[in-house]
Design a protein around this motif. Structure first.
Motif, PDB file in Angstrom:
ATOM      1  N   UNK A 335      -2.523  -1.720 -11.334  1.00 27.41           N
ATOM      2  CA  UNK A 335      -3.977  -1.835 -11.496  1.00 27.41           C
ATOM      3  C   UNK A 335      -4.272  -2.751 -12.677  1.00 27.41           C
ATOM      4  N   UNK A 336      -5.380  -3.460 -12.591  1.00 26.40           N
ATOM      5  CA  UNK A 336      -5.712  -4.340 -13.712  1.00 26.40           C
ATOM      6  C   UNK A 336      -7.203  -4.610 -13.760  1.00 26.40           C
ATOM      7  N   UNK A 337      -7.631  -5.006 -14.932  1.00 30.06           N
ATOM      8  CA  UNK A 337      -9.017  -5.420 -15.151  1.00 30.06           C
ATOM      9  C   UNK A 337      -8.974  -6.805 -15.765  1.00 30.06           C
ATOM     10  N   UNK A 338      -9.015  -7.827 -14.891  1.00 31.25           N
ATOM     11  CA  UNK A 338      -8.893  -9.225 -15.305  1.00 31.25           C
ATOM     12  C   UNK A 338      -7.574  -9.441 -16.051  1.00 31.25           C
ATOM     13  N   UNK A 339      -7.622  -9.630 -17.394  1.00 36.70           N
ATOM     14  CA  UNK A 339      -6.407  -9.965 -18.132  1.00 36.70           C
ATOM     15  C   UNK A 339      -5.659  -8.726 -18.622  1.00 36.70           C
ATOM     16  N   UNK A 340      -6.186  -7.547 -18.379  1.00 32.56           N
ATOM     17  CA  UNK A 340      -5.583  -6.308 -18.874  1.00 32.56           C
ATOM     18  C   UNK A 340      -5.023  -5.516 -17.707  1.00 32.56           C
ATOM     19  N   UNK A 341      -3.733  -5.141 -17.796  1.00 34.60           N
ATOM     20  CA  UNK A 341      -3.121  -4.300 -16.773  1.00 34.60           C
ATOM     21  C   UNK A 341      -3.271  -2.834 -17.177  1.00 34.60           C
ATOM     22  N   UNK A 342      -3.676  -2.021 -16.201  1.00 36.06           N
ATOM     23  CA  UNK A 342      -3.998  -0.611 -16.442  1.00 36.06           C
ATOM     24  C   UNK A 342      -2.924   0.287 -15.845  1.00 36.06           C
ATOM     25  N   UNK A 343      -2.869   1.550 -16.267  1.00 35.59           N
ATOM     26  CA  UNK A 343      -1.906   2.483 -15.671  1.00 35.59           C
ATOM     27  C   UNK A 343      -2.185   2.671 -14.175  1.00 35.59           C
ATOM     28  N   UNK A 344      -1.123   2.951 -13.421  1.00 36.25           N
ATOM     29  CA  UNK A 344      -1.280   3.228 -11.997  1.00 36.25           C
ATOM     30  C   UNK A 344      -0.988   2.008 -11.135  1.00 36.25           C
ATOM     31  N   UNK A 345      -0.787   2.297  -9.851  1.00 39.99           N
ATOM     32  CA  UNK A 345      -0.389   1.251  -8.896  1.00 39.99           C
ATOM     33  C   UNK A 345      -1.315   1.297  -7.677  1.00 39.99           C
ATOM     34  N   UNK A 346      -1.518   0.152  -7.085  1.00 32.78           N
ATOM     35  CA  UNK A 346      -2.344   0.074  -5.878  1.00 32.78           C
ATOM     36  C   UNK A 346      -2.095  -1.274  -5.211  1.00 32.78           C
ATOM     37  N   UNK A 347      -2.767  -1.472  -4.083  1.00 29.79           N
ATOM     38  CA  UNK A 347      -2.716  -2.754  -3.364  1.00 29.79           C
ATOM     39  C   UNK A 347      -3.996  -3.559  -3.584  1.00 29.79           C
ATOM     40  N   UNK A 348      -4.746  -3.209  -4.638  1.00 26.87           N
ATOM     41  CA  UNK A 348      -6.030  -3.874  -4.872  1.00 26.87           C
ATOM     42  C   UNK A 348      -5.877  -5.380  -5.077  1.00 26.87           C
ATOM     43  N   UNK A 349      -4.813  -5.790  -5.763  1.00 31.99           N
ATOM     44  CA  UNK A 349      -4.623  -7.226  -5.995  1.00 31.99           C
ATOM     45  C   UNK A 349      -4.416  -7.984  -4.690  1.00 31.99           C
ATOM     46  N   UNK A 350      -3.705  -7.362  -3.764  1.00 32.51           N
ATOM     47  CA  UNK A 350      -3.470  -8.017  -2.474  1.00 32.51           C
ATOM     48  C   UNK A 350      -4.743  -8.011  -1.620  1.00 32.51           C
ATOM     49  N   UNK A 351      -5.517  -6.929  -1.731  1.00 32.48           N
ATOM     50  CA  UNK A 351      -6.798  -6.910  -1.011  1.00 32.48           C
ATOM     51  C   UNK A 351      -7.716  -8.004  -1.554  1.00 32.48           C
ATOM     52  N   UNK A 352      -7.722  -8.151  -2.869  1.00 30.81           N
ATOM     53  CA  UNK A 352      -8.540  -9.197  -3.467  1.00 30.81           C
ATOM     54  C   UNK A 352      -8.049 -10.585  -3.019  1.00 30.81           C
ATOM     55  N   UNK A 353      -6.721 -10.746  -2.945  1.00 30.44           N
ATOM     56  CA  UNK A 353      -6.166 -12.033  -2.518  1.00 30.44           C
ATOM     57  C   UNK A 353      -6.576 -12.368  -1.087  1.00 30.44           C
ATOM     58  N   UNK A 354      -6.654 -11.342  -0.232  1.00 30.57           N
ATOM     59  CA  UNK A 354      -7.043 -11.588   1.157  1.00 30.57           C
ATOM     60  C   UNK A 354      -8.474 -12.101   1.251  1.00 30.57           C
ATOM     61  N   UNK A 355      -9.283 -11.754   0.273  1.00 28.16           N
ATOM     62  CA  UNK A 355     -10.641 -12.268   0.257  1.00 28.16           C
ATOM     63  C   UNK A 355     -10.779 -13.562  -0.516  1.00 28.16           C
ATOM     64  N   UNK A 356      -9.669 -14.066  -1.054  1.00 32.16           N
ATOM     65  CA  UNK A 356      -9.683 -15.293  -1.851  1.00 32.16           C
ATOM     66  C   UNK A 356      -8.743 -16.337  -1.250  1.00 32.16           C
ATOM     67  N   UNK A 357      -8.909 -16.616   0.034  1.00 30.20           N
ATOM     68  CA  UNK A 357      -8.190 -17.708   0.699  1.00 30.20           C
ATOM     69  C   UNK A 357      -6.686 -17.466   0.830  1.00 30.20           C
ATOM     70  N   UNK A 358      -6.243 -16.194   0.892  1.00 29.22           N
ATOM     71  CA  UNK A 358      -4.820 -15.925   1.027  1.00 29.22           C
ATOM     72  C   UNK A 358      -4.272 -16.484   2.339  1.00 29.22           C
ATOM     73  N   UNK A 359      -4.960 -16.178   3.447  1.00 30.43           N
ATOM     74  CA  UNK A 359      -4.479 -16.657   4.744  1.00 30.43           C
ATOM     75  C   UNK A 359      -4.380 -18.168   4.796  1.00 30.43           C
ATOM     76  N   UNK A 360      -5.406 -18.848   4.286  1.00 28.19           N
ATOM     77  CA  UNK A 360      -5.388 -20.308   4.292  1.00 28.19           C
ATOM     78  C   UNK A 360      -4.289 -20.845   3.380  1.00 28.19           C
ATOM     79  N   UNK A 361      -4.086 -20.188   2.236  1.00 28.25           N
ATOM     80  CA  UNK A 361      -3.057 -20.647   1.301  1.00 28.25           C
ATOM     81  C   UNK A 361      -1.662 -20.530   1.901  1.00 28.25           C
ATOM     82  N   UNK A 362      -1.390 -19.407   2.568  1.00 24.34           N
ATOM     83  CA  UNK A 362      -0.082 -19.220   3.202  1.00 24.34           C
ATOM     84  C   UNK A 362       0.114 -20.237   4.324  1.00 24.34           C
TER      85      UNK A 362
END
Length: 563
Positions: A335-362
């Motif tokens: 987990x993270x808040x911009x430049x700060x990484x927080x305790x805990x784990x999730x797939x939020x970064x990948x979900x965010x990437x999917x909304x930020x041109x991930x498919x097109x980039x790949x």
């Protein structure tokens, strides 16, 4: 009286203009392509560097550069960094290759894959990860300073650039030296032992001296890659500025853009790298000879304390080289808040990437790499044949021109393509076509040199036998010569591929949202302070390159490069 039978094929051959055959046509076509997509853009950069805002000719941009110690210092810094990276890469890469070649190591394939993967990361990913590890508030920095009685400093500056680039580029030395060490005849080493040259003395007096041409070639490759690197000094250089960063600031910076001055800096960079290239060629010619292993050296099993030290050296070095990528993959799930990484784990970064041109980039990353590599292999095979089998001034000129990108910083090529193709009739800027053209131009020299070196060792008699049995020139070429060149072409193609998927210095000038790649997506996320998102893009790039590398190894089983 002799009767001459005239067949339709003979009549066609007689009617063809003198010297004009299928290979002449190929030669002229390659000359046209290199002229259009390489010489013409480079002429545009040169023209841009000597033009003032009013359109008149001037040398004021060069005078401004040479009169300001800051600008001269950026080239000097790049030169010093590149020499340091080259020395360190040789110092750790040559022993790595020696142990890999002459010892039967457990997990050897894993070591090879790890080495190649470590140099396949995008230019800035290692720097970014090391900032998170050894930055002023890095995890490793805080851990070490809690147990050590002194401060260890940070990753920023000259030392950090050398560390990051050396761990990234030493595998290139290893890949080259693997082939060189295998080519040494075992009888030479036995003779040296009988004459009292053993251990480290034999390594230095015999093995290193026999591989000087390969050492010089590997040194040049590492130097050029370090000199042209943009991402690493951009992220961790801080006050230690290099000329590639200055070109970017002058061409795309948020304050005080000056395209003419950027072009002038690029031309100066080309002159410096050309001088280094010519020096390397001179030195290589002084030590030019060929080796052929009649009795290959048998691999030994490492034993005792020495064996334990060999294993420690190999695996610790690969672990350090791979640490940035592994840490990035780990952080991509935090987990993270911009430049700060927080305790805990999730797939939020990948979900965010999917909304930020991930498919097109790949998609763009894979499509650009596959198309560019296919073109590179085709042109490299054709050009190698022309240079080796049908040498003439035109073919030699094309071969020389094809090597120009080897000594050109990527930013210069990017600027040249923008200048050349930013308006009709060939308005390619912002399209996928110009991205592919850039990748082909930038990364073709590796495969060309490998294909040429391979063909030089293939006997002409086999091709002549096919011709005598009725095969046409093209049929003999595609059915006989090309398959025999396969291993050499593949070994060069892997270097081209490594560079293609991680291209940044030219891509940053040419890309847009339609042509964005994983490398550029990760870089954009870093510059915007979205560290978790950057980790997700970088992790996907790492996994993608690992999969593609596994496919390459599965079908080629190549572990060296013929240059």
């Amino acid at each position: 009286m002799t009767t001459i039978l005239t067949t339709p094929e003979t009549k066609a051959r007689r009617s063809r203009p003198l010297g004009l055959d299928v290979w002449t046509t190929v030669s002229l076509a390659l000359l046209l392509l290199f002229g259009l997509f390489l010489l013409y853009p480079m002429f545009g950069v040169l023209k841009e560097s000597v033009v003032d805002p009013d359109g008149g000719l001037t040398l004021s941009h060069f005078v401004r550069f040479l009169a300001n110690d800051y600008y001269v210092g950026t080239v000097r810094n790049s030169f010093v960094v590149s020499i340091a990276v080259t020395v360190v890469s040789l110092a750790i890469g040559v022993p790595f290759s020696y142990f890999y070649t002459y010892y039967r190591l457990r997990g050897a394939k894993l070591l090879f894959v790890g080495a190649v993967l470590s140099c396949m990361s995008a230019p800035f990913i290692g720097a970014y990860a090391w900032i998170l590890l050894l930055g002023r508030n890095g995890v490793a920095t805080q851990l070490l300073e809690s147990v050590l009685p002194f401060k260890i400093g940070s990753i920023y500056g000259f030392g950090g650039i050398v560390l990051v680039l050396s761990l990234k580029l030493f595998p290139l030395v290893s890949v080259y030296m693997n082939a060189a060490f295998r080519s040494i005849d075992g009888s030479l080493l036995e003779a040296a032992s009988l004459m009292g040259s053993t251990g480290l003395r034999r390594v230095w007096q015999v093995m290193i001296r026999l591989t000087v041409p390969t050492l010089l070639a590997a040194s040049l490759l590492v130097f050029m890659r370090a000199f042209a690197d943009f991402g690493t000094p951009m992220l961790i250089g801080e006050g230690y500025r290099t000329f590639t960063v200055e070109i970017y600031n002058q061409y795309l910076g948020e304050v005080g853009q000056n395209h003419n001055f950027a072009a002038a800096i690029g031309i100066i960079g080309v002159i410096v790298t050309a001088a280094v290239f010519l020096f390397q060629k001179f030195a290589a010619n002084r030590f030019s000879f060929s080796l052929k292993a009649g009795s290959p050296v048998q691999k030994r099993r490492p034993r005792g304390i020495g064996g334990a030290l060999i294993y420690a050296y190999m695996y610790v070095l690969i672990a350090l080289a791979m640490l940035p990528q592994l840490y990035i993959v780990y952080l991509s799930f935090r987990n993270n808040n911009q430049v700060v990484f927080l305790p805990g784990y999730s797939l939020d970064n990948y979900r965010m990437a999917m909304g930020r041109l991930l498919g097109r980039s790949v998609y763009n990353t894979i499509m650009f790499a596959v198309v560019a590599l296919a073109i590179i292999v085709l042109v490299s095979v054709l050009l190698a044949y022309l240079v080796v089998r049908r040498a003439n001034p035109v073919n030699n000129f094309v071969d020389t021109v094809s090597m120009l990108p080897y000594i050109m910083p990527g930013a210069v090529i990017g600027i040249g393509l923008v200048i050349a193709f930013n308006s009709p009739p060939l308005a390619l800027t912002g399209t996928a076509v110009v991205m592919i053209v850039m990748l082909v131009i930038r990364r073709m020299p590796y495969t060309i040199r490998s294909a040429t070196a391979t063909l030089m060792h293939l006997p002409m008699s086999i091709e002549e036998a096919a011709r005598s049995l009725g095969a046409s020139k093209l049929k003999a070429f595609w059915r006989i010569t090309v398959p025999m060149m396969g291993a050499g072409v593949a070994s060069g193609a892997v270097l081209s591929f490594v560079a293609i998927v991680t291209e940044m210095s030219a891509g940053i000038i040419l890309y847009n949202n339609r042509t964005i790649t994983l490398t550029m997506s990760a870089y954009v996320a870093i510059t915007r302070g979205s560290y978790g998102l950057a980790c997700a893009f970088s992790a996907i790039l790492t996994v993608l390159t690992a999969v593609l590398l596994a496919i390459y190894l599965r079908f080629t089983r190549e572990e060296d490069v013929r240059m």
